[in-house]
Design an enzyme around this catalytic site. Structure first.
Site, mmCIF file in Angstrom:
data_model
loop_
_atom_site.group_PDB
_atom_site.id
_atom_site.type_symbol
_atom_site.label_atom_id
_atom_site.label_comp_id
_atom_site.label_asym_id
_atom_site.label_seq_id
_atom_site.Cartn_x
_atom_site.Cartn_y
_atom_site.Cartn_z
ATOM 1 C CG LEU A 1 -85.813 56.471 21.551
ATOM 2 C CD1 LEU A 1 -85.016 55.177 21.664
ATOM 3 C CD2 LEU A 1 -87.258 56.248 21.967
ATOM 4 C CB THR B 1 -76.645 50.618 13.061
ATOM 5 O OG1 THR B 1 -75.833 50.706 11.886
ATOM 6 C CG2 THR B 1 -78.046 50.169 12.686
ATOM 7 C CG HIS B 2 -76.286 57.486 11.390
ATOM 8 N ND1 HIS B 2 -77.566 58.012 11.303
ATOM 9 C CD2 HIS B 2 -75.501 58.286 10.626
ATOM 10 C CE1 HIS B 2 -77.543 59.079 10.529
ATOM 11 N NE2 HIS B 2 -76.307 59.257 10.102
HETATM 12 C C1 GRF Z 1 -80.146 51.369 8.333
HETATM 13 O O1 GRF Z 1 -79.291 51.762 7.288
HETATM 14 C C2 GRF Z 1 -79.921 52.184 9.581
HETATM 15 O O2 GRF Z 1 -78.623 52.628 9.722
HETATM 16 C C3 GRF Z 1 -80.822 53.377 9.349
HETATM 17 O O3 GRF Z 1 -81.963 52.847 8.743
HETATM 18 C C4 GRF Z 1 -81.602 51.670 8.017
HETATM 19 C C5 GRF Z 1 -82.526 50.583 8.501
HETATM 20 O O4 GRF Z 1 -82.510 49.496 7.639
HETATM 21 N N1 GRF Z 1 -81.070 54.087 10.566
HETATM 22 P P1 GRF Z 1 -83.270 48.148 8.024
HETATM 23 O O5 GRF Z 1 -84.683 48.515 8.442
HETATM 24 O O6 GRF Z 1 -82.515 47.508 9.144
HETATM 25 O O7 GRF Z 1 -83.233 47.342 6.765
#
Ligand code: GRF
Length: 226
Positions: free
Chosen positions: A113, A128-129
């Site tokens: 973004l 979240t990463h």
């Molecule tokens: C998560 O592990 C997040 O950190 C990453 O992609 C994954 C998404 O998983 N960016 P979900 O679609 O929430 O199951």
């Protein structure tokens, strides 16, 4: 967007509005297990928050189905429908702003973004990463950590700034790599930690209980925030 206007907070599946609930907008691209953790947390009695809109960059994102099942409005903004990144950012910004969010949560949203989006919601966008940042930024964090041979990886819940996977860290959880792990198995254990931390972080930001000082995100105690 679904036919109903995004007018007020809704108890999932009921359409009933709860005026004081904090308004959460979630953006997804895929499976949506983190979205599900947020929907479940919001559905707890007295949670004080409501997911009011789920946006996606592609119509096939399974997260949209989870949102519909919970009675939450959905919308899709496709990059292919916009001439450049900026106009995609602006369309998404306008959509999200119309939902009047207290917090915007990127839950597996696989688009970068730009400033036109990020500046519209200062210190109110969470991501979240699946790594312990600043290690292994980018879209292949779990596989890259595994290939590197780390013994410990994890997840990071952070505020979003104008750099990718970079803003102030709110929470991290460590996940040990086990013998025989493949990417999927390791990612599932990382996600279990994300599902625990993300709703907590969303609630704190929504309630205005996070103070950002440079690179540091500090959680205010109840006395201080009052
Ligand atoms: C998560 O592990 C997040 O950190 C990453 O992609 C994954 C998404 O998983 N960016 P979900 O679609 O929430 O199951």
């Amino acid at each position: 967007m679904a036919a109903s206007a995004v007018a007020g907070n809704q108890l999932p599946g009921t359409g009933e509005t709860v005026a004081d609930d904090k308004r959460v907008v979630v953006l997804v691209s895929g499976h949506g297990s983190n979205l599900q953790a947020l929907l479940d947390a919001a559905a707890e009695p007295g949670s004080g928050m409501a997911v009011v809109l789920v946006g996606a960059d592609r119509p096939g994102a399974h997260g949209l189905e989870r949102a519909r099942r919970a009675g939450v409005d959905t919308a899709v903004v496709r990059p292919a429908d916009h001439p450049d990144r900026r106009s995609f950012d602006l369309a998404l910004r306008d959509l999200v702003a119309a939902a009047r969010p207290d917090v915007v949560c990127l839950a597996g949203f696989m688009r970068i973004l730009g400033p036109s989006f990020v500046r519209a919601f200062p210190d109110r966008i969470l991501n979240t990463h699946p790594s312990l940042l600043p290690a292994f930024r980018g879209a292949h964090a779990v596989g890259e950590a595994l290939d590197y041979g780390v013994k410990l990886t994890g997840c990071t819940v952070h505020l979003v700034d104008e750099e990718v996977d970079h803003g102030p860290v709110l929470f991290q959880a460590a996940v040990p790599v086990e013998p025989g792990d493949d990417e999927d198995r390791l990612h599932e254990r990382i996600k279990a930690e994300e599902h625990r931390l993300l709703p907590l972080a969303v609630r704190l930001v929504a309630e205005g209980r996070v103070r950002v000082e440079g690179r540091r995100a500090r959680v205010l105690t109840e006395e201080v925030s009052r």
